[in-house]
Scaffold this motif. Structure first.
Motif, PDB file in Angstrom:
ATOM      1  N   SER A  73      77.137  -5.808 -77.780  1.00  0.00           N
ATOM      2  CA  SER A  73      77.692  -5.748 -79.128  1.00  0.00           C
ATOM      3  C   SER A  73      76.893  -6.561 -80.125  1.00  0.00           C
ATOM      4  CB  SER A  73      79.136  -6.250 -79.112  1.00  0.00           C
ATOM      5  OG  SER A  73      79.190  -7.586 -78.630  1.00  0.00           O
ATOM      6  N   LEU A  74      76.042  -7.452 -79.658  1.00  0.00           N
ATOM      7  CA  LEU A  74      75.285  -8.310 -80.567  1.00  0.00           C
ATOM      8  C   LEU A  74      73.922  -7.687 -80.843  1.00  0.00           C
ATOM      9  CD1 LEU A  74      76.020 -11.970 -79.468  1.00  0.00           C
ATOM     10  CD2 LEU A  74      77.055 -10.628 -81.285  1.00  0.00           C
ATOM     11  N   GLY A  75      73.780  -7.130 -82.026  1.00  0.00           N
ATOM     12  CA  GLY A  75      72.520  -6.528 -82.437  1.00  0.00           C
ATOM     13  C   GLY A  75      71.988  -7.191 -83.680  1.00  0.00           C
ATOM     14  N   ASP A  76      71.344  -6.395 -84.536  1.00  0.00           N
ATOM     15  CA  ASP A  76      70.680  -6.961 -85.699  1.00  0.00           C
ATOM     16  C   ASP A  76      71.650  -7.563 -86.696  1.00  0.00           C
ATOM     17  OD1 ASP A  76      71.743  -4.502 -86.289  1.00  0.00           O
ATOM     18  OD2 ASP A  76      69.837  -3.554 -86.752  1.00  0.00           O
ATOM     19  N   VAL A  77      72.921  -7.143 -86.691  1.00  0.00           N
ATOM     20  CA  VAL A  77      73.877  -7.678 -87.661  1.00  0.00           C
ATOM     21  C   VAL A  77      74.410  -9.030 -87.226  1.00  0.00           C
ATOM     22  CG1 VAL A  77      76.078  -7.288 -88.815  1.00  0.00           C
ATOM     23  CG2 VAL A  77      74.530  -5.368 -88.419  1.00  0.00           C
ATOM     24  N   GLY A  78      74.934  -9.128 -86.003  1.00  0.00           N
ATOM     25  CA  GLY A  78      75.660 -10.324 -85.617  1.00  0.00           C
ATOM     26  C   GLY A  78      74.946 -11.255 -84.666  1.00  0.00           C
ATOM     27  N   PHE A  79      73.741 -10.906 -84.231  1.00  0.00           N
ATOM     28  CA  PHE A  79      73.070 -11.720 -83.226  1.00  0.00           C
ATOM     29  C   PHE A  79      72.880 -13.157 -83.696  1.00  0.00           C
ATOM     30  CE2 PHE A  79      69.366 -13.457 -81.070  1.00  0.00           C
ATOM     31  CZ  PHE A  79      69.628 -13.147 -79.740  1.00  0.00           C
ATOM     32  N   ASP A  80      72.455 -13.346 -84.942  1.00  0.00           N
ATOM     33  CA  ASP A  80      72.145 -14.691 -85.436  1.00  0.00           C
ATOM     34  C   ASP A  80      73.382 -15.523 -85.712  1.00  0.00           C
ATOM     35  OD1 ASP A  80      69.381 -14.326 -85.346  1.00  0.00           O
ATOM     36  OD2 ASP A  80      69.400 -13.277 -87.253  1.00  0.00           O
ATOM     37  N   TRP A  81      74.568 -14.904 -85.677  1.00  0.00           N
ATOM     38  CA  TRP A  81      75.787 -15.699 -85.794  1.00  0.00           C
ATOM     39  C   TRP A  81      75.994 -16.557 -84.547  1.00  0.00           C
ATOM     40  CZ3 TRP A  81      79.200 -10.925 -87.360  1.00  0.00           C
ATOM     41  CH2 TRP A  81      78.796 -10.479 -88.619  1.00  0.00           C
ATOM     42  N   PHE A  82      75.310 -16.192 -83.460  1.00  0.00           N
ATOM     43  CA  PHE A  82      75.469 -16.920 -82.210  1.00  0.00           C
ATOM     44  C   PHE A  82      74.152 -17.485 -81.683  1.00  0.00           C
ATOM     45  CE2 PHE A  82      78.905 -13.791 -82.360  1.00  0.00           C
ATOM     46  CZ  PHE A  82      80.010 -14.605 -82.144  1.00  0.00           C
ATOM     47  N   ARG A 682      76.951  11.174 -85.824  1.00  0.00           N
ATOM     48  CA  ARG A 682      77.835  10.092 -85.424  1.00  0.00           C
ATOM     49  C   ARG A 682      77.858   9.004 -86.502  1.00  0.00           C
ATOM     50  NH1 ARG A 682      75.268   5.585 -83.785  1.00  0.00           N
ATOM     51  NH2 ARG A 682      73.055   5.695 -83.244  1.00  0.00           N
ATOM     52  N   LEU A 683      78.751   8.040 -86.330  1.00  0.00           N
ATOM     53  CA  LEU A 683      78.871   6.936 -87.266  1.00  0.00           C
ATOM     54  C   LEU A 683      77.721   5.947 -87.069  1.00  0.00           C
ATOM     55  CD1 LEU A 683      82.690   6.210 -86.973  1.00  0.00           C
ATOM     56  CD2 LEU A 683      81.527   6.970 -89.048  1.00  0.00           C
ATOM     57  N   ALA A 684      76.951   5.717 -88.131  1.00  0.00           N
ATOM     58  CA  ALA A 684      75.987   4.615 -88.104  1.00  0.00           C
ATOM     59  C   ALA A 684      76.715   3.302 -88.336  1.00  0.00           C
ATOM     60  CB  ALA A 684      74.918   4.824 -89.167  1.00  0.00           C
ATOM     61  N   ASP A 685      77.629   3.287 -89.288  1.00  0.00           N
ATOM     62  CA  ASP A 685      78.614   2.229 -89.451  1.00  0.00           C
ATOM     63  C   ASP A 685      79.878   2.894 -89.977  1.00  0.00           C
ATOM     64  OD1 ASP A 685      78.493   2.451 -92.307  1.00  0.00           O
ATOM     65  OD2 ASP A 685      76.834   1.059 -92.374  1.00  0.00           O
ATOM     66  N   ALA A 686      80.893   2.109 -90.268  1.00  0.00           N
ATOM     67  CA  ALA A 686      82.174   2.699 -90.657  1.00  0.00           C
ATOM     68  C   ALA A 686      82.110   3.419 -91.990  1.00  0.00           C
ATOM     69  CB  ALA A 686      83.238   1.605 -90.713  1.00  0.00           C
ATOM     70  N   ASN A 687      81.001   3.299 -92.699  1.00  0.00           N
ATOM     71  CA  ASN A 687      80.891   3.867 -94.038  1.00  0.00           C
ATOM     72  C   ASN A 687      79.805   4.931 -94.158  1.00  0.00           C
ATOM     73  OD1 ASN A 687      81.821   3.928 -96.697  1.00  0.00           O
ATOM     74  ND2 ASN A 687      80.244   2.521 -97.411  1.00  0.00           N
ATOM     75  N   ARG A 688      79.126   5.246 -93.059  1.00  0.00           N
ATOM     76  CA  ARG A 688      77.975   6.146 -93.167  1.00  0.00           C
ATOM     77  C   ARG A 688      77.748   6.881 -91.861  1.00  0.00           C
ATOM     78  NH1 ARG A 688      72.479   6.076 -92.268  1.00  0.00           N
ATOM     79  NH2 ARG A 688      72.612   4.029 -91.267  1.00  0.00           N
ATOM     80  N   ARG A 731      70.119   3.566 -88.153  1.00  0.00           N
ATOM     81  CA  ARG A 731      70.251   2.112 -88.246  1.00  0.00           C
ATOM     82  C   ARG A 731      71.565   1.765 -88.945  1.00  0.00           C
ATOM     83  NH1 ARG A 731      65.055   0.889 -92.001  1.00  0.00           N
ATOM     84  NH2 ARG A 731      64.690   3.115 -92.051  1.00  0.00           N
ATOM     85  N   ASP A 732      72.175   0.667 -88.518  1.00  0.00           N
ATOM     86  CA  ASP A 732      73.429   0.245 -89.125  1.00  0.00           C
ATOM     87  C   ASP A 732      73.227  -0.928 -90.085  1.00  0.00           C
ATOM     88  OD1 ASP A 732      72.807  -1.715 -87.329  1.00  0.00           O
ATOM     89  OD2 ASP A 732      74.758  -1.809 -86.363  1.00  0.00           O
ATOM     90  N   PHE A 734      70.309  -2.214 -92.989  1.00  0.00           N
ATOM     91  CA  PHE A 734      69.057  -1.886 -93.649  1.00  0.00           C
ATOM     92  C   PHE A 734      68.228  -3.114 -94.016  1.00  0.00           C
ATOM     93  CE2 PHE A 734      71.220   2.144 -94.143  1.00  0.00           C
ATOM     94  CZ  PHE A 734      70.189   3.051 -93.996  1.00  0.00           C
ATOM     95  N   ILE A 735      68.818  -4.299 -94.010  1.00  0.00           N
ATOM     96  CA  ILE A 735      68.089  -5.481 -94.439  1.00  0.00           C
ATOM     97  C   ILE A 735      67.046  -5.901 -93.405  1.00  0.00           C
ATOM     98  CG2 ILE A 735      68.313  -7.915 -95.032  1.00  0.00           C
ATOM     99  CD1 ILE A 735      69.258  -5.966 -97.179  1.00  0.00           C
ATOM    100  N   ASP A 736      67.438  -5.961 -92.143  1.00  0.00           N
ATOM    101  CA  ASP A 736      66.509  -6.384 -91.097  1.00  0.00           C
ATOM    102  C   ASP A 736      66.821  -5.608 -89.815  1.00  0.00           C
ATOM    103  OD1 ASP A 736      64.504  -7.818 -89.823  1.00  0.00           O
ATOM    104  OD2 ASP A 736      65.849  -9.447 -89.237  1.00  0.00           O
ATOM    105  N   PRO A 737      66.573  -4.301 -89.819  1.00  0.00           N
ATOM    106  CA  PRO A 737      66.934  -3.486 -88.649  1.00  0.00           C
ATOM    107  C   PRO A 737      66.008  -3.746 -87.476  1.00  0.00           C
ATOM    108  CG  PRO A 737      65.765  -2.154 -90.264  1.00  0.00           C
ATOM    109  CD  PRO A 737      65.968  -3.501 -90.896  1.00  0.00           C
ATOM    110  N   TRP A 738      66.571  -3.653 -86.270  1.00  0.00           N
ATOM    111  CA  TRP A 738      65.801  -3.875 -85.055  1.00  0.00           C
ATOM    112  C   TRP A 738      65.571  -2.597 -84.270  1.00  0.00           C
ATOM    113  CZ3 TRP A 738      68.637  -8.807 -82.782  1.00  0.00           C
ATOM    114  CH2 TRP A 738      68.426  -9.869 -83.669  1.00  0.00           C
ATOM    115  N   ARG A 739      66.458  -1.652 -84.401  1.00  0.00           N
ATOM    116  CA  ARG A 739      66.327  -0.391 -83.663  1.00  0.00           C
ATOM    117  C   ARG A 739      66.664   0.744 -84.608  1.00  0.00           C
ATOM    118  NH1 ARG A 739      69.372  -3.328 -79.174  1.00  0.00           N
ATOM    119  NH2 ARG A 739      71.134  -2.910 -80.524  1.00  0.00           N
TER     120      ARG A 739
END
Length: 942
Positions: A73-82, A682-688, A731-732, A734-739
């Motif tokens: 679950s930890l990807g480009d969005v939330g990885f740095d929170w941990f 499919r859903l890239a995120d809940a809005n797109r 990509r989910d 756009f600021i710093d995508p990893w995959r």
């Protein structure tokens, strides 16, 4: 020494024989080395078989092993929170297990080694320890087991990890048993509460806080070797240990309780007389002020009186500054972890209310913990505490701001901004439940990490969600009464709910505390109107409840043509319900769940790619979203490109949108385009969604001097176009995508109308393939391949394709390399150097990290007269991008990129009678291009 209060409580209970039969006891002896991130010790458990059958084995959680591997679950969005410095594995090793009298090493047969095996579970690999008993333990029997362990703590932010020379171990750095009930051990339940005695050795010269200990952090400045910190407690959820460099302490007393806040930095002098006082804020003062308000509220609401079984002078609450990112504040027992970035959001009172409310909620939970422990059966202590604390925190917020408000209501006037739209419909921010509440759609599914020992092994919702459902069932005033029954009268939560409800409420707990909460969708099935005499209409609305038969209030709002709302409520079981009403002014709109109290999912008649709220509103109002402003400045040539976009789409509609784009480039003074997109996939995120097909038209005013040879007349005119295209991008972030996998195909026709009278028609086709490969967190290999060709009545350089510029070879000017066909290959190695910076620039933005891209690009451009290609038509460049990752107003992630590109084989070529370096073809090149190009942009290059 053990903490006096805890030791006396334990001793008195043992002497009187009043121990809760099913509650386990832990004797913990350990040593913590923060620099090595290592805990070694022995956990000795005394467990009672609370099941209905004999136990032949014991099951223990090895909680640190869930950190052996990076969570998916930890990807480009939330990885740095941990993990700001890259993934750091943790783990626990069991060296030996002994079962017997006291389970301590002793001569003779006092304790015997036991066989054990470590295995995986849904909580992670190697998270379950199975201990085989030599003799079964009968129902009601007790068994002692000692486990020698070593825990490697991950270098990690949050409630479980070590950073630099400090460690935050909210719980479970030791092995602990699975919940044990009548049917045996349960893997999908919160851990049982237990009694404990703990003694931990920590380095001298540090501050150590151990749950159950008196409020005297084990500080021994300058001391060499190890210092012991000891504590004891009854009916605890965990043993918490925090070790940090010497902390500053500030205390308060309010509402009959005392509290202390331990923080890293000394408090600054008052800044009230400063022009901008928030630049030098007293952050510890803000924390203490919030804690004071919370404790005083308990006293004012009658929730702070004496309760049976609670000490008359309870130990102080301990608030500790900690490196939290995924949460703003977390409580465990009387200890509260406070994020070191709690007040780094923009300093408006109305914005910071969410952060204050979350801190108040944690303080209230800590203050109520001892009371609920004295009242509730073990499985409900945490639930009861969270429910009452959430309700009290909401009451405190309401007192200050007159009404309870979540970010959706606050941000609605700004919903046209893309950052705000993203926050409302697909938040990519830490602690999103603090802003939107846990009753938002997909709130439970949105919790990416469940970073808490009380929630890691099951899918049950927390007390915040249950409080919201109790409010729906009883109303806020009666939930206040329920809280008083629990805290003041000692009535357990479930009994208090039934008493206030006036009927048995077992169905409520079964419905909402299921290990896997039911997924439900509500939809407007039919809307019919019948004219009334002499005016108005009779409205009939059929509503369906799909996929689950829940009992919860469902509100329907009818808005008449005078803009007056009329609300009706369905509060019964069943798959369908019919609402009826007379509206003298006529019907304007219908909306289900206008206050967003229902947790809906895309189930039933909705496919997975739909927004769960897409069938809740008729007609759907349009969302006008200022989709963004993008700018790129070529510092070298002082050319600029800019684009501003506006998206129009029905609210909660993921499939249909109209994109309006205004742009300026060196070739175009100003352009406007409109594109209808049909989105799918499919859903890239809940809005797109990931894919779309579109049809668009455009009009542009040409720059009369673009690509015009020196001394030649300008060529003013207009260009009209139409195009169809396909776009895919998964990509989910756009600021710093990893995959990512991206594909874009376009086919268009343009008519260039020059004021000289020329009318030039051409067709253009293009294709692009994008691929991002994550090498490791924060390090990405990016590949972009492009090809395009144009043909038709081409007579002007401004009609040709461009190989140079930001979308091609960055080292070359946009008017330098022109032709009818082009192909580009771009490769980047994207690296993030640091991700845990905290450079607060006046609260307008905060620099979080730095990164860099090493890139190489190669391009092929055809002749201007046809699609032929020669040896001189291949160009290359290399360069470097310096990236600054920052948060706007402390919440929304943004990027500043500075590209420096160097051409490797710049050489002259001719096009329509002009050198690419200036001057007519029959003369000598006259234009001196710079040896490098500097570009500044605010999004990734691709």
């Amino acid at each position: 020494m053990l903490a006096t209060a805890g030791r006396r409580a334990w001793s008195a209970e043992a002497e009187a024989g009043q121990a809760t039969p099913a509650r386990g006891r832990l004797a913990l002896n350990a040593t913590l080395d923060p620099e090595q991130r290592r805990v070694t010790g022995t956990a000795t458990w005394s467990l009672v078989n609370a099941s209905d059958h004999s136990l032949a084995e014991l099951l223990f959680w090895l909680y640190p092993n869930r950190y052996r591997e990076r969570p998916p679950s930890l990807g480009d969005v939330g990885f740095d929170w941990f993990y700001p410095n890259g993934f750091s594995p943790g783990g626990m090793t069991i060296h030996a297990v002994r079962v017997g009298a006291g389970a301590a090493p002793a001569p003779g047969d006092a304790a015997r080694p036991a066989a054990f095996v470590v295995e995986g579970s849904p909580a992670g690999g190697e998270t379950l320890l199975r201990v085989v008993l030599a003799a079964p333990v009968p129902p009601g029997g007790r068994v002692d087991v000692a486990l020698d362990f070593t825990t490697l703590v991950p270098e990690r932010l949050g409630a479980f990890g070590c950073v630099k020379t400090g460690c935050t171990l909210l719980a479970a750095f030791y092995p602990f048993p699975l919940s044990l009930g009548p049917v045996g051990f349960a893997r999908d339940a919160p851990p049982d509460r237990f009694d404990f005695q703990a003694r931990v050795l920590v380095p001298g010269g540090t501050s150590a806080i151990l749950s159950g200990a008196a409020l005297e952090p084990a500080r021994a400045p300058g001391a060499a070797g190890m210092v012991a910190v000891e504590g004891a407690d009854r009916n605890a959820i965990a043993v918490t240990l925090i070790v940090a460099p010497e902390l500053h302490a500030d205390g308060l007393r309010a509402g009959g309780r005392s509290a202390v806040y331990l923080h890293r930095d000394a408090r600054p002098p008052s800044s009230q007389d400063e022009v901008l006082p928030y630049v030098r804020e007293d952050r510890p003062g803000l924390v203490l002020e919030t804690a004071r308000d919370a404790l005083e509220l308990l006293a004012d609401r009658g929730l702070a009186g004496p309760a049976e079984g609670v000490p008359a002078s309870p130990l102080p609450l301990v608030l500790v500054e900690a490196p939290l990112r995924h949460a703003l504040a977390v409580s465990c027992g009387r200890i509260v972890l406070v994020s070191d970035r709690l007040f780094e959001i923009f300093p408006l009172t109305r914005v910071r209310r969410y952060h204050r409310r979350e801190l108040a909620r944690a303080v209230l939970a800590a203050a109520l913990d001892a009371r609920t422990r004295a009242v509730e059966p073990d499985p409900d202590v945490e639930l009861s505490t969270e429910v009452i604390a959430t309700h009290a925190a909401d009451a405190l917020d309401t007192e200050r701001f007159r009404h309870l408000e979540f970010a959706r209501e606050l941000l609605r006037p700004l919903a046209f901004l893309p950052a705000v739209d993203q926050l409302i419909y697909a938040p990519l921010v830490a602690a999103s439940s603090s802003y939107f509440g846990d009753v938002e759609p997909r709130a439970i599914e949105r919790d990416i990490e469940r970073d808490d020992v009380r929630r890691f092994s099951h899918g049950r919702p927390d007390g915040r969600f249950i409080e919201a459902k109790l409010v729906d069932l009883l109303g806020r005033e009666r939930v206040t009464r329920l809280a008083r029954l629990v805290v003041e009268d000692g009535v357990p939560l479930r009994q208090a709910a039934a008493r206030v409800f006036g009927a048995p409420a077992d169905w409520f707990w079964t419905q909402w505390l299921a290990p896997a909460p039911a997924r439900v969708n509500y939809r407007l099935a039919a809307i019919r109107t019948t004219p009334l005499s002499p005016h108005g209409v009779h409205v009939v609305v059929d509503v369906e409840r799909q996929n689950a038969d829940l009992l919860e209030p469902v509100t329907l709002r009818l808005v008449d043509r005078d803009d007056r709302p009329h609300e009706l409520v369905w509060n019964a079981r069943g798959q369908t319900h019919r609402f009826e009403a007379d509206l003298p002014a006529g019907l304007a709109s219908v909306q289900l769940d206008p206050r967003h109290r229902l947790a809906e999912s895309a189930v039933g008649s909705l496919p997975p790619d739909e927004d769960p709220l897409s069938d809740n509103e008729r007609p759907r109002p349009l969302r006008f979203i200022y989709s963004g402003f993008g700018a790129l400045l070529d510092v070298t040539s002082l050319d600029a490109q800019a684009a501003a976009a506006l998206t129009l789409k029905p609210r909660h509609d993921l499939h249909n949108a109209v994109l309006l784009l205004a742009s300026h480039t060196p070739a175009v003074l100003g352009g406007l385009s409109a594109t209808y997109e049909r989105r799918f996939g499919r859903l890239a995120d809940a809005n797109r969604l990931t894919s779309s097909a579109g049809l668009g038209v455009s009009v542009e005013r040409l720059d009369p001097n673009y690509a015009v040879a020196a001394g030649q007349p300008s060529q003013p005119g207009w260009r009209y176009g139409a195009a169809i295209g396909f776009f895919h991008d998964d990509r989910d972030f756009f600021i710093d995508p990893w995959r990512a996998i991206g594909v874009q195909l376009d086919l268009g026709a343009t008519l260039t109308s020059l004021e000289s009278g020329d009318r030039l028609l051409q067709l253009t086709a293009s294709a692009e393939l994008l691929r991002l490969f994550e090498l490791r967190p924060g390090h990405v290999l990016a590949v972009d391949l492009q090809a395009s060709a144009t043909g038709g009545d081409i007579q002007r350089r401004s009609q040709l394709l461009r190989l140079g510029g930001a979308t091609g070879l960055r080292a070359y000017a946009v008017d330098e390399l022109l032709g009818r066909g082009r192909a580009v290959a771009r490769v980047e190695l994207r690296d993030r150097y640091v991700s845990n910076l905290d450079w607060n620039l006046g609260h307008f933005t905060a620099v979080r990290g730095f990164g860099g891209n090493l890139f190489a690009e190669a391009g092929l451009i055809s002749s201007c007269d046809d699609w032929s290609v020669g040896k001189g038509d291949v160009f290359t460049d290399v360069g470097y991008t310096f990236r600054v990752l920052h948060d706007a107003f402390g919440v929304y992630q943004q990027l500043l990129a500075i590209d420096v590109a160097v051409p490797l084989n710049r050489h002259d070529r001719t096009c329509f009678g002009q050198h690419s370096l200036g001057a007519p073809a029959d003369g000598q090149p006259t234009l001196r291009r710079p040896p490098f190009t500097v570009l500044i942009s605010f999004l990734p290059a691709f």
